[in-house]
Design a protein around this motif. Structure first.
Motif, PDB file in Angstrom:
ATOM      1  N   LEU A 153       0.953  -1.140   0.028  1.00 15.87           N
ATOM      2  CA  LEU A 153       0.224   0.005  -0.086  1.00 15.87           C
ATOM      3  C   LEU A 153       0.840   1.209   0.158  1.00 15.87           C
TER       4      LEU A 153
ATOM      5  N   ALA B 260       2.039   1.907  -3.126  1.00 15.33           N
ATOM      6  CA  ALA B 260       0.889   2.551  -4.050  1.00 15.33           C
ATOM      7  C   ALA B 260       0.602   3.899  -3.783  1.00 15.33           C
TER       8      ALA B 260
ATOM      9  N   ALA C 189      -2.154   2.768 -11.673  1.00 20.08           N
ATOM     10  CA  ALA C 189      -1.642   3.069 -10.401  1.00 20.08           C
ATOM     11  C   ALA C 189      -2.976   3.230  -9.374  1.00 20.08           C
ATOM     12  N   LEU C 190      -3.807   3.882  -9.879  1.00 16.57           N
ATOM     13  CA  LEU C 190      -4.941   4.083  -8.746  1.00 16.57           C
ATOM     14  C   LEU C 190      -5.676   2.684  -8.596  1.00 16.57           C
TER      15      LEU C 190
ATOM     16  N   ALA D 278      -9.654  10.463  -6.535  1.00 17.00           N
ATOM     17  CA  ALA D 278      -8.712  10.503  -7.882  1.00 17.00           C
ATOM     18  C   ALA D 278      -8.987   9.747  -8.929  1.00 17.00           C
ATOM     19  N   TRP D 279      -9.821   8.685  -8.996  1.00 10.89           N
ATOM     20  CA  TRP D 279     -10.356   7.986 -10.132  1.00 10.89           C
ATOM     21  C   TRP D 279     -11.341   8.773 -10.799  1.00 10.89           C
TER      22      TRP D 279
ATOM     23  N   SER E  83     -10.030  11.484 -12.555  1.00 11.05           N
ATOM     24  CA  SER E  83      -9.307  11.217 -13.737  1.00 11.05           C
ATOM     25  C   SER E  83     -10.114  10.670 -15.165  1.00 11.05           C
TER      26      SER E  83
ATOM     27  N   LEU F 230       5.707   2.757 -20.718  1.00 12.22           N
ATOM     28  CA  LEU F 230       4.671   2.315 -21.028  1.00 12.22           C
ATOM     29  C   LEU F 230       4.170   3.182 -22.235  1.00 12.22           C
TER      30      LEU F 230
ATOM     31  N   LEU G 238       1.844  10.570  -9.805  1.00  6.96           N
ATOM     32  CA  LEU G 238       0.814  10.743 -10.813  1.00  6.96           C
ATOM     33  C   LEU G 238       1.108  12.262 -10.931  1.00  6.96           C
TER      34      LEU G 238
ATOM     35  N   ARG H  17      -1.697  16.508 -14.467  1.00  5.62           N
ATOM     36  CA  ARG H  17      -2.575  15.650 -13.919  1.00  5.62           C
ATOM     37  C   ARG H  17      -2.592  16.113 -12.182  1.00  5.62           C
ATOM     38  N   TYR H  18      -3.861  16.208 -11.870  1.00  5.91           N
ATOM     39  CA  TYR H  18      -3.689  16.449 -10.160  1.00  5.91           C
ATOM     40  C   TYR H  18      -3.266  17.720  -9.997  1.00  5.91           C
TER      41      TYR H  18
ATOM     42  N   LEU I  34      -5.456  -2.369  -3.213  1.00  2.42           N
ATOM     43  CA  LEU I  34      -4.606  -2.709  -1.828  1.00  2.42           C
ATOM     44  C   LEU I  34      -5.256  -2.168  -0.542  1.00  2.42           C
ATOM     45  N   SER I  35      -6.291  -0.959  -0.824  1.00  4.47           N
ATOM     46  CA  SER I  35      -6.925  -0.411   0.445  1.00  4.47           C
ATOM     47  C   SER I  35      -7.817  -1.219   0.734  1.00  4.47           C
TER      48      SER I  35
ATOM     49  N   MET J  51      -4.791   5.717 -18.899  1.00  4.95           N
ATOM     50  CA  MET J  51      -4.229   4.150 -18.802  1.00  4.95           C
ATOM     51  C   MET J  51      -3.302   4.043 -17.669  1.00  4.95           C
ATOM     52  N   TYR J  52      -2.264   4.416 -17.597  1.00  2.00           N
ATOM     53  CA  TYR J  52      -1.142   4.365 -16.286  1.00  2.00           C
ATOM     54  C   TYR J  52      -1.793   4.998 -15.184  1.00  2.00           C
ATOM     55  N   THR J  53      -2.471   5.968 -15.344  1.00  2.00           N
ATOM     56  CA  THR J  53      -3.179   6.522 -14.061  1.00  2.00           C
ATOM     57  C   THR J  53      -4.171   5.738 -13.308  1.00  2.00           C
TER      58      THR J  53
ATOM     59  N   LEU K 181       3.267   5.530  -5.770  1.00  2.00           N
ATOM     60  CA  LEU K 181       2.744   5.535  -7.271  1.00  2.00           C
ATOM     61  C   LEU K 181       1.848   6.619  -7.833  1.00  2.00           C
TER      62      LEU K 181
ATOM     63  N   ASP L  57       2.252  12.350 -22.237  1.00  2.00           N
ATOM     64  CA  ASP L  57       1.629  12.964 -23.010  1.00  2.00           C
ATOM     65  C   ASP L  57       1.319  14.433 -23.032  1.00  2.00           C
TER      66      ASP L  57
ATOM     67  N   THR M 146      -3.574   9.178 -21.176  1.00  4.17           N
ATOM     68  CA  THR M 146      -3.194   9.777 -19.737  1.00  4.17           C
ATOM     69  C   THR M 146      -3.831   8.666 -18.627  1.00  4.17           C
TER      70      THR M 146
ATOM     71  N   ALA N  28      -4.254  -0.102  -8.592  1.00  4.63           N
ATOM     72  CA  ALA N  28      -3.399  -0.835  -7.304  1.00  4.63           C
ATOM     73  C   ALA N  28      -3.736  -0.247  -5.824  1.00  4.63           C
ATOM     74  N   PHE N  29      -3.903   1.061  -5.863  1.00  4.88           N
ATOM     75  CA  PHE N  29      -4.160   1.716  -4.740  1.00  4.88           C
ATOM     76  C   PHE N  29      -5.252   1.526  -4.002  1.00  4.88           C
TER      77      PHE N  29
END
Lengths: 511, 146
Positions: free
Chosen positions: A169, A172, B40-41, B22-23, B26, A451, A179, A189-190, B47-48, B35-37, A175, A185, B33, B43-44
């Protein structure tokens, strides 16, 4: 390789590099001897001091801190039964009983000699193994680098000292923090229209916050309770260097433990703490008098100390060649490389060969210098443990603030550091390790950009199918699966040996 | 439910909530953009969710240290002092703010030897001046004083 080594000597024998070497060795020993400060925190705190330095001097200083801190931890382990770093925990078992028997200086001498030999063997291994291994990275393209980043991220499970779920966690969290800012690209973000966030989370301030400011907050819990870190130190008398007759008998053991230490260092996820326990176990299993271990015998000091210092050079092999940091200290060192514009891989051994070989040779010299400094000043070094905590904490805080600011001379970075300091403090209080956050902050953006590039390279083909058409990708996939099992093996070894030899005093927390 | 498990449950819920928020944000991002976001989210949040489920399944089993709220008092005061110190950097300059912070923090931590406090502060700031200002030419924040 030989011509590169020869030309790297010009880089090594500069005043700046030699000063960096000396500061790294002495500073590392002081950091290691101070219970509560780890090599990881020391490197995170001192990276900012390297900004204006030549890259050779800077990386050399950081690598010297790494190896010296591991050795420095043994001094407090031997003299006050408090391992300065987790790697020195096994040394307590026989080191402190030697002190109680009035053989403290003898124990420090043994620890110094074994650490030097372990460190030198690991530096030679680094010099011989890293260059050919780096050639492998020549065959890497974006899909391979993406998988290498994923492989690095799977190591998070190994870096988690407590609960694996919380460790993952934490990764994560890193990660997600990674972001923030522009995506590959070009989309913001955020950032919430805040200009300071466009560049993303700055790595060094985040590391300083997570490791140093959180440590200050943790130690402030003991406000007014203690003003010094340690109890009385035993009087040191007698001979420093071990007698030749005794040392001759220890040479095979030290050699064996050093080689094992190098191998453990190369393995991702297993660090100096594991190596020292494995070394001690080797010594006990091979001994004619195993029942004497724990009563203060030279083998019990020499074996773990050779093994834990041998880990340092071993850990630098995957770090410099493939960019895989196998421990929290290595991940901070990777941050140091990045700050100086050095990307791990073949480039380090071709374009930047002058710097890289100078660092490796300097690392070899650092291990020898460490022995000389230990011989001259080891017995006095433990006095740094007497520095009162109320004096130490403000110094660490000011240095943290300065370090965060010095990166880009931007006050916003200092706010990043204190926000991450608070996050790090809360994470550590609730048993969530902070090292995976750093690893993910480094590897997350790398995975993100590769990626993106990989998808462009695949030219419409599904990414997974494209990766499976590349042999190296399949190999890295296999490593990823192996890495997922590494923590279970590592935990088994650590628990087995700790229960066999018993628990020892508290070390600096491996964050 | 064991207190340590309640702690883990709260950590899981807070992280999951942040991840979902955050999702949602997004969803406005371009597809490339996202796809990787979302990796990561995902996974986050995943795991939560695992931490939440784990805490509930092991609700009766003690797991790790229980953090008492009283322990936060001094670290939070320390954090406030650091924050005030950073806010003062631009106002009164690095060296003055650092000297005030160092002396104040030593006193706060219970140290009461004025000479040692002053010598440590002067020594530390002198070292910083020599290394960062004189040698590395780092321009430190200047305030109304210097």
């Amino acid at each position: 390789m030989f011509s590169a080594i020869a030309s790297s000597l010009n880089n090594l024998f500069t005043v700046e590099a030699l000063i960096g070497l000396i500061i790294g060795v002495v500073g590392g020993m002081v950091i290691g001897a101070l219970p509560g400060l780890s090599a990881t925190m020391g490197i995170a705190l001192l990276i900012p001091a390297t900004y204006g330095m030549d890259p050779t001097a800077a990386i050399l200083m950081l690598a010297a801190i790494y190896t010296s801190a591991v050795y420095g931890g043994s001094i407090s382990a031997i003299l006050i039964h408090t391992p300065g770093t987790p790697s020195s925990a096994a040394t307590c078992l026989d080191g402190y009983p030697m002190t109680q028997k009035g053989e403290a200086l003898h124990a420090i001498g043994l620890s110094t000699t074994s650490s030097v030999i372990g460190g030198v063997i690991s530096a030679i291994a680094l010099l011989l193994i890293a260059p050919p291994l780096a050639r492998v990275s020549l065959k890497f393209s974006s899909p391979e680098y993406f998988l290498i980043a994923i492989f690095g991220l799977t190591l998070i499970a190994s870096l988690s000292s407590g609960s694996m779920i919380k460790g993952l966690l934490a990764g994560a969290i890193g990660l997600v923090a990674g972001l923030i800012g522009f995506s590959p690209d070009g989309y913001a973000r955020y950032t919430f229209k805040i200009p300071a966030l466009l560049g993303g989370v700055s790595l060094i301030p985040a590391m300083i916050g997570l490791f140093s400011i959180s440590q200050v907050m943790i130690q402030s819990e003991e406000r007014g309770l203690n003003t010094t870190t340690v109890k009385e130190v035993a009087e040191l008398k007698g001979r420093f260097l071990p007698p030749w007759k005794e040392f001759k008998g220890l040479i095979p053991l030290i050699g064996e433990c050093s080689l094992v230490g190098v191998l453990i260092g190369i393995l991702p996820g297993a660090g100096g703490d594991i190596a020292s326990w494995v070394g001690l176990n080797l010594a006990k299993n091979g001994s004619k008098h195993p029942e004497k271990f724990g009563t203060g015998i030279p083998e019990g000091v020499a074996a773990p100390e050779a093994a834990n210092n041998a880990v340092t050079g071993g850990a630098l092999i995957p770090l410099l060649t493939l960019g895989i940091p196998g421990s929290s200290t290595a991940s901070v060192l990777l941050g140091g490389l990045t700050i100086h514009g050095l990307q791990p891989g073949y480039q380090l051994f071709s374009e930047f060969a002058d710097i890289t070989y100078a660092v490796i040779l300097g690392f070899l010299a650092a291990n020898i210098l460490m022995g000389l400094v230990g011989w001259a000043a080891g017995k006095y070094l433990v006095n740094v443990s007497k520095v009162p905590i109320p004096l130490l904490l403000p110094c660490i805080t000011v240095f943290s603030v300065l370090g965060s600011y010095a990166a880009s001379q931007n006050i916003n970075d200092v706010y990043v550091a204190i926000v991450f300091g608070m996050i790090g403090y809360l994470m550590r209080k609730y048993g969530v390790p902070v090292a995976p956050v750093v690893l993910a902050l480094i590897l997350g953006p790398m995975a993100d950009s590769h990626l993106f590039m990989g998808i462009l390279q695949a030219n419409g083909q599904p990414m997974l199918q494209y990766m499976f058409s590349r042999p190296i990708c399949i190999g890295i996939f296999a490593l990823i699966i192996l890495a997922l099992f590494a923590p279970l093996i590592s935990k088994f070894i650590s628990e087995k040996f700790q229960s066999k030899f018993g628990k020892v005093g508290e070390a600096a927390e491996d964050v | 439910m064991e207190k340590s498990r309640i702690q883990d449950l709260v950590i899981g819920i807070v992280c999951a909530a942040v991840g979902i928020w955050a999702w949602i944000i997004s969803l406005q991002f371009p597809a490339t953009t996202q796809m990787y976001t979302h990796v990561a989210l995902g996974a986050f949040i995943g795991l939560s969710a695992i931490l939440i489920v784990w805490s509930v399944i092991h609700a009766k089993v003690p797991g790790g240290e229980v953090v008492q709220p009283a322990i936060f008092k001094n670290p939070m005061l320390t954090f406030v002092m650091i924050l005030v110190y950073v806010l003062l950097l631009d106002k009164i300059g690095f060296f003055v703010a650092s000297a005030v912070f160092m002396l104040g923090f030593m006193w706060f931590m219970g140290y009461r030897k004025p000479l040692t406090m002053i010598l440590t502060t002067v020594g530390m700031l002198g070292f910083i001046y020599l290394l960062f200002v004189y040698e590395l030419h780092v321009s430190l924040p200047e305030g109304i004083l210097f």
